[in-house]
Motif scaffolding. Structure first.
Motif, PDB file in Angstrom:
ATOM      1  N   TYR A 140       1.221  -4.861 -11.158  1.00 52.82           N
ATOM      2  CA  TYR A 140      -0.002  -4.074 -10.926  1.00 52.82           C
ATOM      3  C   TYR A 140      -0.886  -4.065 -12.175  1.00 52.82           C
ATOM      4  O   TYR A 140      -0.419  -3.785 -13.273  1.00 52.82           O
ATOM      5  N   ARG A 141      -2.155  -4.371 -11.972  1.00 55.53           N
ATOM      6  CA  ARG A 141      -3.114  -4.287 -13.076  1.00 55.53           C
ATOM      7  C   ARG A 141      -3.894  -2.986 -12.926  1.00 55.53           C
ATOM      8  O   ARG A 141      -4.775  -2.879 -12.074  1.00 55.53           O
ATOM      9  N   ASP A 142      -3.535  -2.018 -13.750  1.00 56.54           N
ATOM     10  CA  ASP A 142      -4.117  -0.679 -13.632  1.00 56.54           C
ATOM     11  C   ASP A 142      -5.459  -0.646 -14.355  1.00 56.54           C
ATOM     12  O   ASP A 142      -5.522  -0.827 -15.568  1.00 56.54           O
TER      13      ASP A 142
ATOM     14  N   ASP B 284       6.378   0.800 -11.587  1.00 52.78           N
ATOM     15  CA  ASP B 284       5.631   0.078 -12.623  1.00 52.78           C
ATOM     16  C   ASP B 284       6.615  -0.352 -13.718  1.00 52.78           C
ATOM     17  O   ASP B 284       7.818  -0.124 -13.610  1.00 52.78           O
TER      18      ASP B 284
ATOM     19  N   GLY C 214       0.813  -1.223   0.000  1.00 54.43           N
ATOM     20  CA  GLY C 214       0.000   0.000   0.000  1.00 54.43           C
ATOM     21  C   GLY C 214       0.840   1.264   0.000  1.00 54.43           C
ATOM     22  O   GLY C 214       1.964   1.286  -0.519  1.00 54.43           O
ATOM     23  N   ASP C 215       0.297   2.311   0.614  1.00 54.92           N
ATOM     24  CA  ASP C 215       0.942   3.629   0.587  1.00 54.92           C
ATOM     25  C   ASP C 215       2.327   3.634   1.222  1.00 54.92           C
ATOM     26  O   ASP C 215       3.116   4.552   0.978  1.00 54.92           O
TER      27      ASP C 215
ATOM     28  N   GLN D 212      -4.356  -4.822  -4.382  1.00 59.50           N
ATOM     29  CA  GLN D 212      -3.679  -5.867  -5.172  1.00 59.50           C
ATOM     30  C   GLN D 212      -2.375  -6.305  -4.491  1.00 59.50           C
ATOM     31  O   GLN D 212      -2.036  -7.488  -4.484  1.00 59.50           O
ATOM     32  N   GLN D 213      -1.655  -5.350  -3.903  1.00 60.32           N
ATOM     33  CA  GLN D 213      -0.399  -5.727  -3.234  1.00 60.32           C
ATOM     34  C   GLN D 213      -0.678  -6.602  -2.010  1.00 60.32           C
ATOM     35  O   GLN D 213       0.049  -7.553  -1.740  1.00 60.32           O
TER      36      GLN D 213
ATOM     37  N   ASN E  59      -8.164   5.555 -13.747  1.00 61.74           N
ATOM     38  CA  ASN E  59      -7.982   6.667 -12.844  1.00 61.74           C
ATOM     39  C   ASN E  59      -9.220   7.557 -12.927  1.00 61.74           C
ATOM     40  O   ASN E  59      -9.674   7.886 -14.029  1.00 61.74           O
TER      41      ASN E  59
ATOM     42  N   LEU F  36       4.420   3.477  -8.447  1.00 59.35           N
ATOM     43  CA  LEU F  36       2.966   3.257  -8.470  1.00 59.35           C
ATOM     44  C   LEU F  36       2.301   4.305  -7.579  1.00 59.35           C
ATOM     45  O   LEU F  36       2.844   4.687  -6.548  1.00 59.35           O
TER      46      LEU F  36
ATOM     47  N   VAL G  21      -3.962  -0.164  -5.770  1.00 62.07           N
ATOM     48  CA  VAL G  21      -2.571  -0.630  -5.594  1.00 62.07           C
ATOM     49  C   VAL G  21      -2.457  -1.357  -4.251  1.00 62.07           C
ATOM     50  O   VAL G  21      -1.924  -2.469  -4.166  1.00 62.07           O
ATOM     51  N   ALA G  22      -2.982  -0.739  -3.187  1.00 61.28           N
ATOM     52  CA  ALA G  22      -2.900  -1.353  -1.848  1.00 61.28           C
ATOM     53  C   ALA G  22      -3.614  -2.704  -1.834  1.00 61.28           C
ATOM     54  O   ALA G  22      -3.106  -3.692  -1.281  1.00 61.28           O
TER      55      ALA G  22
END
Ligand code: FAD
Length: 421
Positions: free
Chosen positions: A342-344, A304, A297-298, A319-320, A347, A310, A316-317
């Motif tokens: 990471y699968r974006d 990436d 996470g953060d 998936q991680q 946004n 990222l 992101v948090a």
């Protein structure tokens, strides 16, 4: 006995790690300094009086009630002893682990100007949101009683420092409050004359969005009366406003929406940190030299495939956290861990009623459809049926009536400037 996995933090990362380990052959302890999980993407709606704290926060214990191998503890971790595999809590007690997942998130930073904090609160916690709500509503109340014109305009001037998604959301909503919600409610002042200034030090607001969407956001903000100042750095903040280089802007309310730093706990891991203080983790998200410790996470710095960090966002948090939990289970089966990818999925940013921007990679759009998409996603992602229902009804009422139902000022007599938020 089954291996013990300690998860510190029950935000988007920690909660999803715990869920991924539920009913698996491990004992899990989730430790958080709050007894609730906070849905931060809707925090600005608490700060701007649309939603109540209970709409955006749910008890961690309740969320994880169906996972018999997961226990939840209320407490603050103050350090990690990676050699002894122990977490120290604020009361001095120790928590032993076989695996550790650190998901303690981030907080805002004033880039070395911590003296600005009491004058310009940031938005990260429920307490921050309630403090911002108090300041915004009080500013209009004080302006109504003020007879000096210059002081009245100062009270009706709001400055937001930082043009990322939170600054844009807050500025847009403030514009709506001033122009629509409060329009008919005051007798001495015209709330529509409130001045809202969004200041961004970088060349453009919403830097993570493509140019055409940034332009759409700028247009929507202008429509709401927000003065957008790009390429403008704030050089000082005090009780009566901000200094922008040579310009002085008198403002009764200054809000800080810039700058993020990782949670201080990660400094005790003895791992390399990047500039915002995040742990530079190995490709599988473990701490270098400690394959049993993960940071997600953060609080984690991960690049990436183009070598860019990222972003600090919920997907992101999430998936991680799932990846770290999978890696723990794989290790227990004697399998190697894999690198995190990471699968974006895109946004989004909201500016106000009927105005948002969406960049889904394969399609970009703005306006009402982006706004509806934003509403839909946030309702779906909120935890708990009750929250979803309540938020849906609150939004529907706010949409039809322009009203914000949670306009309560608490701690009316408290000083604005002496206490950090
Ligand atoms: C106002 C705002 C709006 C946002 N909007 C969006 C958005 O629209 N979309 C999006 O994707 N992302 C958004 N984000 C970012 C997103 O919320 C974060 O990226 C995400 O919360 C990070 O998850 P995390 O698990 O790393 O940390 P967090 O969710 O912050 O969770 C950290 C947890 O750790 C706990 N904790 C911290 N330190 C300790 C300690 N020492 N001991 C015990 N517990 C501790 C905290 O209480 C907290 O529960 C927003 C953030 C903010 C602040």
């Amino acid at each position: 006995m089954e291996p013990h996995v300690v998860v510190i933090g029950a935000g988007f990362g920690g909660l999803n790690a715990a869920k991924a380990l539920a009913r698996r052959p491990v004992r899990v302890t989730v430790l958080d300094r709050h007894n609730y999980h906070l849905f931060q993407p809707l925090l600005y709606q608490v700060a701007t009086a649309t939603l109540s704290p209970g709409d955006v926060a749910s008890p961690i214990r309740w969320i994880l009630r169906g996972a018999p191998n997961v226990r939840v503890l209320l407490g603050e971790a103050v350090s990690v002893d990676t050699a002894g595999r122990r977490v120290r809590l604020e009361d001095g007690s120790l928590l032993d682990y076989d695996f550790l997942i650190v998901a303690t998130g981030s907080s805002h930073t004033y880039f070395g100007n911590d003296q600005w904090a009491p004058c310009a609160p940031g938005l990260k916690t429920l307490e921050d949101a309630l403090e911002i709500r108090r300041r915004i509503l009080l500013a209009f109340e004080r302006a109504e009683r003020e007879t000096d014109q210059a002081r009245r305009q100062e009270l009706l001037t709001f400055v937001l420092v930082g043009g990322g998604p939170t600054g844009v959301e807050l500025a847009g909503t403030l514009g709506e409050i001033a122009r629509q919600t409060l329009r008919h409610e005051f007798r001495s002042i015209d709330p529509r004359r409130a001045r809202i200034v969004l200041v961004e030090a970088g060349p453009a607001i919403l830097p993570s969005f493509p140019r055409n969407l940034r332009e759409a956001a700028r247009t929507a903000l202008h429509r709401l009366g927000v003065d957008v100042r790009e390429g403008t750095a704030v050089t000082a903040i005090d009780q009566h406003g901000v200094t922008l280089g040579r310009e002085r802007l008198a403002a009764g309310t200054v809000l800080w929406t810039a700058g993020v730093t990782a949670s201080p706990l990660v400094r005790t891991l003895g791992a390399p940190l990047d500039r915002p203080g995040r742990v530079v983790v190995a490709p599988d998200l473990s701490v270098p030299g400690h394959p049993e410790v993960f940071v997600v996470g953060d609080a984690a710095a991960v690049l990436d495939r183009h070598g860019r960090p990222l972003p600090g966002v919920a997907p992101v948090a999430i998936q991680q956290a799932r990846h770290a939990a999978r890696t723990v289970l794989n290790r227990l089966r004697g399998r190697p861990g894999a690198a995190f990818v990471y699968r974006d999925k895109g946004n989004l940013a909201i500016i106000g009623r009927g105005a948002a921007i969406a960049d889904l990679g394969w399609i970009r759009f703005s306006g009402v459809f982006a706004w509806l998409f934003w509403l839909f996603l946030h309702i779906v992602e909120l935890i708990g049926f009750r929250s979803r229902l309540v938020v849906l009804v609150q939004w529907a009422v706010a949409y039809v009536t322009f009203q914000r139902s949670v306009r309560l000022i608490t701690n009316v007599g408290r000083s604005d400037r002496s206490e950090p938020s």
